[in-house]
Design a protein around this motif. Sequence first.
Motif, PDB file in Angstrom:
ATOM      1  N   ILE A 313      43.680  38.677  28.286  1.00 24.87           N
ATOM      2  CA  ILE A 313      43.019  39.510  27.281  1.00 24.87           C
ATOM      3  C   ILE A 313      41.662  39.934  27.831  1.00 24.87           C
ATOM      4  N   ALA A 314      41.544  41.203  28.217  1.00 27.98           N
ATOM      5  CA  ALA A 314      40.332  41.687  28.879  1.00 27.98           C
ATOM      6  C   ALA A 314      39.107  41.556  27.996  1.00 27.98           C
ATOM      7  N   ARG A 315      39.265  41.710  26.694  1.00 29.58           N
ATOM      8  CA  ARG A 315      38.129  41.664  25.782  1.00 29.58           C
ATOM      9  C   ARG A 315      37.443  40.301  25.826  1.00 29.58           C
ATOM     10  N   ILE A 316      38.233  39.227  25.837  1.00 31.07           N
ATOM     11  CA  ILE A 316      37.657  37.873  25.857  1.00 31.07           C
ATOM     12  C   ILE A 316      36.877  37.640  27.149  1.00 31.07           C
ATOM     13  N   VAL A 317      37.465  38.064  28.250  1.00 27.13           N
ATOM     14  CA  VAL A 317      36.794  37.880  29.544  1.00 27.13           C
ATOM     15  C   VAL A 317      35.510  38.694  29.595  1.00 27.13           C
ATOM     16  N   ARG A 318      35.582  39.936  29.127  1.00 27.87           N
ATOM     17  CA  ARG A 318      34.418  40.824  29.160  1.00 27.87           C
ATOM     18  C   ARG A 318      33.278  40.267  28.290  1.00 27.87           C
ATOM     19  N   GLU A 319      33.612  39.807  27.098  1.00 28.56           N
ATOM     20  CA  GLU A 319      32.587  39.250  26.209  1.00 28.56           C
ATOM     21  C   GLU A 319      31.971  37.981  26.784  1.00 28.56           C
ATOM     22  N   THR A 320      32.794  37.174  27.471  1.00 25.06           N
ATOM     23  CA  THR A 320      32.263  35.953  28.071  1.00 25.06           C
ATOM     24  C   THR A 320      31.290  36.275  29.198  1.00 25.06           C
ATOM     25  N   TYR A 321      31.626  37.262  30.012  1.00 24.79           N
ATOM     26  CA  TYR A 321      30.703  37.672  31.077  1.00 24.79           C
ATOM     27  C   TYR A 321      29.398  38.207  30.494  1.00 24.79           C
ATOM     28  N   HIS A 322      29.498  38.926  29.384  1.00 29.19           N
ATOM     29  CA  HIS A 322      28.288  39.437  28.740  1.00 29.19           C
ATOM     30  C   HIS A 322      27.388  38.278  28.312  1.00 29.19           C
ATOM     31  N   ARG A 323      27.975  37.239  27.710  1.00 28.48           N
ATOM     32  CA  ARG A 323      27.209  36.054  27.333  1.00 28.48           C
ATOM     33  C   ARG A 323      26.655  35.335  28.564  1.00 28.48           C
ATOM     34  N   THR A 324      27.451  35.316  29.613  1.00 29.93           N
ATOM     35  CA  THR A 324      27.035  34.638  30.843  1.00 29.93           C
ATOM     36  C   THR A 324      25.743  35.231  31.390  1.00 29.93           C
ATOM     37  N   THR A 325      25.715  36.550  31.505  1.00 30.90           N
ATOM     38  CA  THR A 325      24.548  37.215  32.093  1.00 30.90           C
ATOM     39  C   THR A 325      23.334  37.195  31.174  1.00 30.90           C
ATOM     40  N   ARG A 326      23.551  36.959  29.895  1.00 35.73           N
ATOM     41  CA  ARG A 326      22.411  36.807  28.988  1.00 35.73           C
ATOM     42  C   ARG A 326      21.787  35.422  29.133  1.00 35.73           C
ATOM     43  N   ASN A 327      22.599  34.421  29.416  1.00 34.19           N
ATOM     44  CA  ASN A 327      22.098  33.056  29.573  1.00 34.19           C
ATOM     45  C   ASN A 327      21.552  32.783  30.960  1.00 34.19           C
ATOM     46  N   CYS A 328      22.183  33.350  31.993  1.00 33.60           N
ATOM     47  CA  CYS A 328      21.785  33.101  33.392  1.00 33.60           C
ATOM     48  C   CYS A 328      21.596  34.434  34.109  1.00 33.60           C
ATOM     49  N   SER A 329      20.662  35.214  33.635  1.00 34.92           N
ATOM     50  CA  SER A 329      20.469  36.558  34.182  1.00 34.92           C
ATOM     51  C   SER A 329      19.972  36.547  35.623  1.00 34.92           C
ATOM     52  N   TRP A 330      19.437  35.424  36.088  1.00 36.53           N
ATOM     53  CA  TRP A 330      18.841  35.351  37.431  1.00 36.53           C
ATOM     54  C   TRP A 330      19.868  35.049  38.533  1.00 36.53           C
ATOM     55  N   VAL A 331      21.147  34.925  38.182  1.00 31.87           N
ATOM     56  CA  VAL A 331      22.184  34.582  39.172  1.00 31.87           C
ATOM     57  C   VAL A 331      22.940  35.852  39.545  1.00 31.87           C
ATOM     58  N   GLY A 332      22.718  36.339  40.761  1.00 27.07           N
ATOM     59  CA  GLY A 332      23.326  37.597  41.193  1.00 27.07           C
ATOM     60  C   GLY A 332      24.839  37.559  41.229  1.00 27.07           C
ATOM     61  N   ASP A 333      25.426  36.416  41.635  1.00 24.28           N
ATOM     62  CA  ASP A 333      26.887  36.318  41.738  1.00 24.28           C
ATOM     63  C   ASP A 333      27.567  36.538  40.390  1.00 24.28           C
ATOM     64  N   LEU A 334      26.930  36.126  39.310  1.00 19.30           N
ATOM     65  CA  LEU A 334      27.519  36.328  37.986  1.00 19.30           C
ATOM     66  C   LEU A 334      27.583  37.812  37.640  1.00 19.30           C
ATOM     67  N   TRP A 335      26.564  38.564  38.020  1.00 20.14           N
ATOM     68  CA  TRP A 335      26.594  40.016  37.788  1.00 20.14           C
ATOM     69  C   TRP A 335      27.668  40.680  38.648  1.00 20.14           C
ATOM     70  N   VAL A 336      27.804  40.215  39.891  1.00 23.37           N
ATOM     71  CA  VAL A 336      28.845  40.769  40.773  1.00 23.37           C
ATOM     72  C   VAL A 336      30.225  40.557  40.168  1.00 23.37           C
ATOM     73  N   HIS A 337      30.501  39.353  39.702  1.00 26.44           N
ATOM     74  CA  HIS A 337      31.814  39.071  39.114  1.00 26.44           C
ATOM     75  C   HIS A 337      31.995  39.792  37.781  1.00 26.44           C
ATOM     76  N   TYR A 338      30.913  40.017  37.067  1.00 22.45           N
ATOM     77  CA  TYR A 338      30.974  40.796  35.825  1.00 22.45           C
ATOM     78  C   TYR A 338      31.439  42.214  36.130  1.00 22.45           C
ATOM     79  N   LEU A 339      30.827  42.843  37.147  1.00 18.69           N
ATOM     80  CA  LEU A 339      31.223  44.206  37.530  1.00 18.69           C
ATOM     81  C   LEU A 339      32.679  44.249  38.006  1.00 18.69           C
ATOM     82  N   LEU A 340      33.069  43.253  38.782  1.00 15.85           N
ATOM     83  CA  LEU A 340      34.460  43.209  39.264  1.00 15.85           C
ATOM     84  C   LEU A 340      35.440  43.047  38.102  1.00 15.85           C
TER      85      LEU A 340
END
Length: 500
Positions: A313-340
């Motif tokens: 379910i793409a929506r669940i994954v997408r929303e989780t990545y959004h929460r991830t980058t709000r909590n740990c915005s300083w981690v570049g790898d999380l943004w890379v995986h969010y874009l992927l």
Amino acid sequence: MEEPEALDAAIEPAEEDSHGIEDEKMEEVLSPGSDTESDSDTDSDSDDENETKAQIEALEAELHNNSFNYETHAQYIKALRKHGDIEKQRLAGESMSSLFPLSPEMWQEWAKDEVTMRPGNKAISEVEGIYESGVTDYLSVSLWCDYLDFVLEYDPSVRECSASGVSKARNLFERALTAAGLHVTEGHKIWEMYREFEQAIFLTIPEIDHQAKEKKIQRIRNLYHRQFSVPNAELESTLLAYKAWEANTEELISKEELDSEKFQSFTTYLKFEHSFRDPARIQILYERAIAKFPVSADLWVEYTQYLDKTFKIARIVRETYHRTTRNCSWVGDLWVHYLLSLERSRCSEEELSTVFERALQCTFSSYEEYLNIFLTRVDGLRCRISSAVQAEDGDSYASIRDVFQRASEYLAQNLNDEESFIRLHSYWSRLEITLGKDLIAAHGVWESLLKIHGAVLEAWQGDATLGNLLEQGLRISAIHGYDLRGSMVRLMILIFLFKR
């Protein structure tokens, strides 16, 4: 009997009228006086200004006749400061400092005037130059403290606690301690500022990074110990501050040790649940762990990787990545995986662009992370241009060129790894030919790289292993109909053609 009453009634209005007339006359008398006072104030200000100008002219004449009169220089700078002529004041300060040492107070006034009259980053180097000149004239703890305060407040790299900024501030603090740290009565001020700076950096360390926190605690402890080894009139208050700090640190360490045990328990529990492969139970356990440790980057990475592999379910994954980058915005790898993840779920170009721009606004620990985000964005655009999605979103190669251009401009002054920067331009030039179909643009990419890292490319040219590449590249260039002889840029394009 009625006549006296009528007479009284007639007199009363007359008295009121007479009072009114007297009030009006009084206002007329006072009004000119108010105007006179206002005019006199204006005249007084004008007289003061004229007097100051006359004083400045007289002092200029004296300096012209005798430029080695210290007192005349000092009075001239004071008059210019009163007059508000910052340009002349700057020149007067430079002239006097070339002949005499200035007092710490004069340097402080000069620096503060420059900050007031020339706000912005452009004034930073000029004001730092003033402080640098000032601290060499006389020993002054207050001047060193002003210098340190200025750098901490106005230098963006120091204010944002970047690696280069922290290094710059520490070097300046160490210089201040070398110059004035042994001052018995005032040296403690510099030591206190240094400790406060290190404690401020300590607060920026993520709670889960216990190793970095332990290093920072030891650094602060060493500063206390170093101060105790030198004469200090404030030894008693320093000792009390140290004891209070150690008590707080012990309490913090105890709490972190307890949190570490809880974190390890969650890790063990997650491994146990993974063995049963029940997605619902695993997901709820990850959510419980994250609620307890919301800024644990490792935990978020593990959770999102599990969702990428397991959930459809793409929506669940997408929303989780959004929460991830709000909590740990300083981690570049999380943004890379969010874009992927967004690319895999075929999200709109608008959403991808929004996430990409948000990522660039964050502060990462290294510029390599920014590079990875730029390259991930380019990869996504390249795939879209080569797929049917292009027809829907209207992507074009111009968007890729724009990302490359922004990456080059942003990283040119900050990326210390030259090989990574060259890799960026190599990828750019390759896409200019394969997707952009523009050999001239590819030539321009290497031209711009030569201006930035020309010395590295010249070293490449001297590499014997490139001899065969050059010969084979020349043959390939003839097949493609390209004239690529005679320049470093052409050499790089030849290498690219051969690798195709």
